[in-house]
Design a protein around this motif. Sequence first.
Motif, PDB file in Angstrom:
ATOM      1  N   PHE A  25       0.798  -1.351   0.017  1.00 14.85           N
ATOM      2  CA  PHE A  25       0.234   0.049   0.163  1.00 14.85           C
ATOM      3  C   PHE A  25       0.956   1.329   0.119  1.00 14.85           C
ATOM      4  N   GLU A  26       0.572   2.512  -0.707  1.00 17.12           N
ATOM      5  CA  GLU A  26       1.216   3.335  -1.012  1.00 17.12           C
ATOM      6  C   GLU A  26       0.104   4.472  -1.239  1.00 17.12           C
ATOM      7  N   GLY A  27       0.062   5.564  -0.622  1.00 19.26           N
ATOM      8  CA  GLY A  27      -0.887   6.586  -0.520  1.00 19.26           C
ATOM      9  C   GLY A  27      -0.904   7.301  -1.836  1.00 19.26           C
ATOM     10  N   ASN A  28       0.310   7.168  -2.623  1.00 20.67           N
ATOM     11  CA  ASN A  28       0.197   8.076  -3.917  1.00 20.67           C
ATOM     12  C   ASN A  28      -0.278   6.889  -4.980  1.00 20.67           C
ATOM     13  N   ALA A  29       0.200   5.830  -4.945  1.00 22.71           N
ATOM     14  CA  ALA A  29      -0.388   4.650  -5.938  1.00 22.71           C
ATOM     15  C   ALA A  29      -2.090   4.643  -5.580  1.00 22.71           C
ATOM     16  N   GLN A  30      -2.454   4.754  -4.377  1.00 20.38           N
ATOM     17  CA  GLN A  30      -3.814   4.650  -4.235  1.00 20.38           C
ATOM     18  C   GLN A  30      -4.609   5.989  -4.726  1.00 20.38           C
ATOM     19  N   SER A  31      -3.896   6.917  -4.661  1.00 19.20           N
ATOM     20  CA  SER A  31      -4.558   8.136  -5.388  1.00 19.20           C
ATOM     21  C   SER A  31      -4.717   7.923  -6.773  1.00 19.20           C
ATOM     22  N   LEU A  32      -4.020   7.312  -7.486  1.00 19.49           N
ATOM     23  CA  LEU A  32      -4.071   7.154  -8.850  1.00 19.49           C
ATOM     24  C   LEU A  32      -5.175   6.143  -9.074  1.00 19.49           C
ATOM     25  N   ARG A  33      -5.136   5.108  -8.234  1.00 24.10           N
ATOM     26  CA  ARG A  33      -6.340   3.886  -8.215  1.00 24.10           C
ATOM     27  C   ARG A  33      -7.548   4.638  -8.109  1.00 24.10           C
ATOM     28  N   LEU A  34      -7.579   5.647  -7.099  1.00 22.98           N
ATOM     29  CA  LEU A  34      -8.954   6.343  -6.926  1.00 22.98           C
ATOM     30  C   LEU A  34      -9.344   7.187  -8.235  1.00 22.98           C
ATOM     31  N   LEU A  35      -8.498   7.924  -8.502  1.00 22.75           N
ATOM     32  CA  LEU A  35      -8.771   8.798  -9.487  1.00 22.75           C
ATOM     33  C   LEU A  35      -9.284   7.927 -10.901  1.00 22.75           C
ATOM     34  N   THR A  36      -8.697   6.694 -10.951  1.00 19.86           N
ATOM     35  CA  THR A  36      -8.782   5.939 -12.379  1.00 19.86           C
ATOM     36  C   THR A  36      -9.803   4.994 -12.261  1.00 19.86           C
ATOM     37  N   ARG A  37     -10.236   4.645 -10.986  1.00 18.84           N
ATOM     38  CA  ARG A  37     -10.993   3.420 -10.887  1.00 18.84           C
ATOM     39  C   ARG A  37     -12.098   3.390  -9.715  1.00 18.84           C
ATOM     40  N   ILE A  38     -11.776   3.941  -8.717  1.00 18.25           N
ATOM     41  CA  ILE A  38     -12.753   3.723  -7.656  1.00 18.25           C
ATOM     42  C   ILE A  38     -13.668   4.998  -7.471  1.00 18.25           C
ATOM     43  N   GLU A  39     -13.273   6.106  -7.527  1.00 16.60           N
ATOM     44  CA  GLU A  39     -14.287   7.336  -7.352  1.00 16.60           C
ATOM     45  C   GLU A  39     -15.259   7.215  -8.632  1.00 16.60           C
ATOM     46  N   PRO A  40     -16.609   7.015  -8.119  1.00 15.46           N
ATOM     47  CA  PRO A  40     -17.493   6.697  -9.093  1.00 15.46           C
ATOM     48  C   PRO A  40     -18.015   7.913  -9.831  1.00 15.46           C
ATOM     49  N   LYS A  41     -17.670   8.145 -11.098  1.00 18.62           N
ATOM     50  CA  LYS A  41     -17.995   9.234 -11.762  1.00 18.62           C
ATOM     51  C   LYS A  41     -18.347   8.981 -13.444  1.00 18.62           C
ATOM     52  N   ARG A  42     -17.540   8.097 -13.906  1.00 21.59           N
ATOM     53  CA  ARG A  42     -17.753   7.794 -15.460  1.00 21.59           C
ATOM     54  C   ARG A  42     -17.631   6.282 -15.575  1.00 21.59           C
ATOM     55  N   PHE A  43     -18.391   5.810 -16.214  1.00 26.19           N
ATOM     56  CA  PHE A  43     -18.367   4.218 -16.483  1.00 26.19           C
ATOM     57  C   PHE A  43     -18.233   3.795 -17.939  1.00 26.19           C
ATOM     58  N   GLU A  83     -16.629  -1.866 -19.856  1.00 30.98           N
ATOM     59  CA  GLU A  83     -15.607  -2.672 -18.861  1.00 30.98           C
ATOM     60  C   GLU A  83     -15.558  -2.183 -17.324  1.00 30.98           C
ATOM     61  N   GLY A  84     -16.247  -1.138 -16.958  1.00 30.64           N
ATOM     62  CA  GLY A  84     -16.414  -0.604 -15.806  1.00 30.64           C
ATOM     63  C   GLY A  84     -16.038   0.650 -15.442  1.00 30.64           C
ATOM     64  N   SER A  85     -15.773   1.162 -13.999  1.00 35.96           N
ATOM     65  CA  SER A  85     -15.525   2.236 -13.701  1.00 35.96           C
ATOM     66  C   SER A  85     -14.247   2.904 -14.273  1.00 35.96           C
ATOM     67  N   VAL A  86     -14.306   4.210 -14.499  1.00 34.42           N
ATOM     68  CA  VAL A  86     -12.878   4.619 -15.226  1.00 34.42           C
ATOM     69  C   VAL A  86     -12.700   6.128 -14.243  1.00 34.42           C
ATOM     70  N   GLY A  87     -13.251   6.065 -13.200  1.00 32.52           N
ATOM     71  CA  GLY A  87     -13.015   6.973 -11.982  1.00 32.52           C
ATOM     72  C   GLY A  87     -13.352   8.217 -12.459  1.00 32.52           C
ATOM     73  N   LEU A  88     -12.335   9.307 -12.351  1.00 34.58           N
ATOM     74  CA  LEU A  88     -13.092  10.691 -12.606  1.00 34.58           C
ATOM     75  C   LEU A  88     -12.568  10.945 -14.119  1.00 34.58           C
ATOM     76  N   ASN A  89     -12.138   9.957 -14.699  1.00 37.26           N
ATOM     77  CA  ASN A  89     -11.721  10.219 -16.255  1.00 37.26           C
ATOM     78  C   ASN A  89     -11.196  11.291 -16.415  1.00 37.26           C
ATOM     79  N   LEU A  90     -10.046  11.669 -15.685  1.00 36.15           N
ATOM     80  CA  LEU A  90      -9.310  13.056 -15.931  1.00 36.15           C
ATOM     81  C   LEU A  90      -8.252  12.701 -16.993  1.00 36.15           C
ATOM     82  N   THR A  91      -8.019  14.143 -17.464  1.00 33.58           N
ATOM     83  CA  THR A  91      -7.025  13.980 -18.897  1.00 33.58           C
ATOM     84  C   THR A  91      -5.690  13.448 -18.493  1.00 33.58           C
ATOM     85  N   ARG A  92      -5.061  12.956 -19.610  1.00 36.76           N
ATOM     86  CA  ARG A  92      -3.635  12.496 -19.484  1.00 36.76           C
ATOM     87  C   ARG A  92      -2.648  13.471 -18.535  1.00 36.76           C
TER      88      ARG A  92
END
Length: 427
Positions: free
Chosen positions: A128-146, A149-158
């Motif tokens: 576990f690492e807080g920074n890796a978890q932030s990326l996981r949250l932004l791209t997978r966990i936080e429910p905003k776009r689906f 194939e599933g959730s893409v998190g907030l679907n922010l820009t590159r």
Amino acid sequence: MDGTARTPTAYDPASVDRWAQEPDKRPGRTAFQRDRARVLHSAALRRLAGKTQVVTPGTLGPAWDASPRTRLTHSLECAQVGRELGAALGCDPDLVEAACLSHDLGHPPFGHNGEQALNEFASDCGGFEGNAQSLRLLTRIEPKRFTPEGSVGLNLTRAALDAATKYPWPRGAHPTDPASNKFGVYEDDRPVFDWLRKDAPGTRICFEAQVMDWSDDVAYSVHDVEDGLHAGHIDPNCLHADPERRDVFQVALGRYVPADTDPAELAEALDRLLAQEWWPHGYDGTAVAQARLKDATSQLIGRFCLAAETATRTAYGAGRLTRYAAELVVPRETRTECAVLKAVADLYVMQRAEQERLRADQRIVVAELAEALTARAPDGLDPQFRALFDRAADDRARKRVIVDQIASLTDTSARSLHARLTGQGRD
């Protein structure tokens, strides 16, 4: 690529790509304005109000218990610092602000203490690492776009995801220190990580992420000392006494500066700060003293940011500095001054005996909560994580879901869930 949002000046079309294409509900905004809005309105950001920054709310003392800094207030302050510094150097200010608001989203309850306990629990499924978890949250966990194939998190820009990535490498791949436990992506999240780092030069950190990282250092080093002074835990007069100064320098060595740093260099850095006419000498908590302390906070932030801006401009000249066109230059003297402030707060606030007792209890709460969820899951999981647990392919994936659940909790909700699952409460 999502072509309906405007591409900010000085950024190429690839910077505003999103993992999943989508139309803009309000044409005319830039892609980075959308990113900033998504982070600002996220539940993950709101939850930071209930997560420890340095010390647990309610433990600083009566003078400061009414308004302690949390992960949320720290993130907001970091965002203000980063937005202005980034704009001064030619970065898109919305992009830098989005990165600053995002940088602590993955931190679990109880701050770095909780991070340590979760890393031990997750040692056999990627750590576990807080920074890796932030990326996981932004791209997978936080429910905003689906997508199908599933959730893409907030679907922010590159560019936004890259700017929020302080350690662009997986576990064990630190470019200069293989033993370091700092990393920015779990193996499960490599596809989106590889996408966001497309065409990035190796493990080089993008310029906006460097601005975010320095803004983070500036904000927490200055504000932790401010909080410690206000709460009465730091006596400014002690910083003139040799025994106390030696203790501060000992804390700094190896933790905030290289272990082979000459203590004389640290002494010179501290003396430079103490020599400023705005330094809050003799702070006594009166209204006048509080105003002077606030001025000192502003002066320190300005000092650290201006030094970085001036040094970077000296190295690269005028013009817009973005992505991989430059490196943020922070003078060694400035970094040393910042490190000394961190060590002061560490010694006088974080290392108080009652804080260590509290941290020991917090580690027990996280460890016992992880054990209870492992034994009883999916019972105890929120609906979002229960569904992910049910769909997980194997024990490793199920354990990662449990880690995600615990990381999402606030300090209070972690204690509440622990009490419910174990039948015991811990004060």
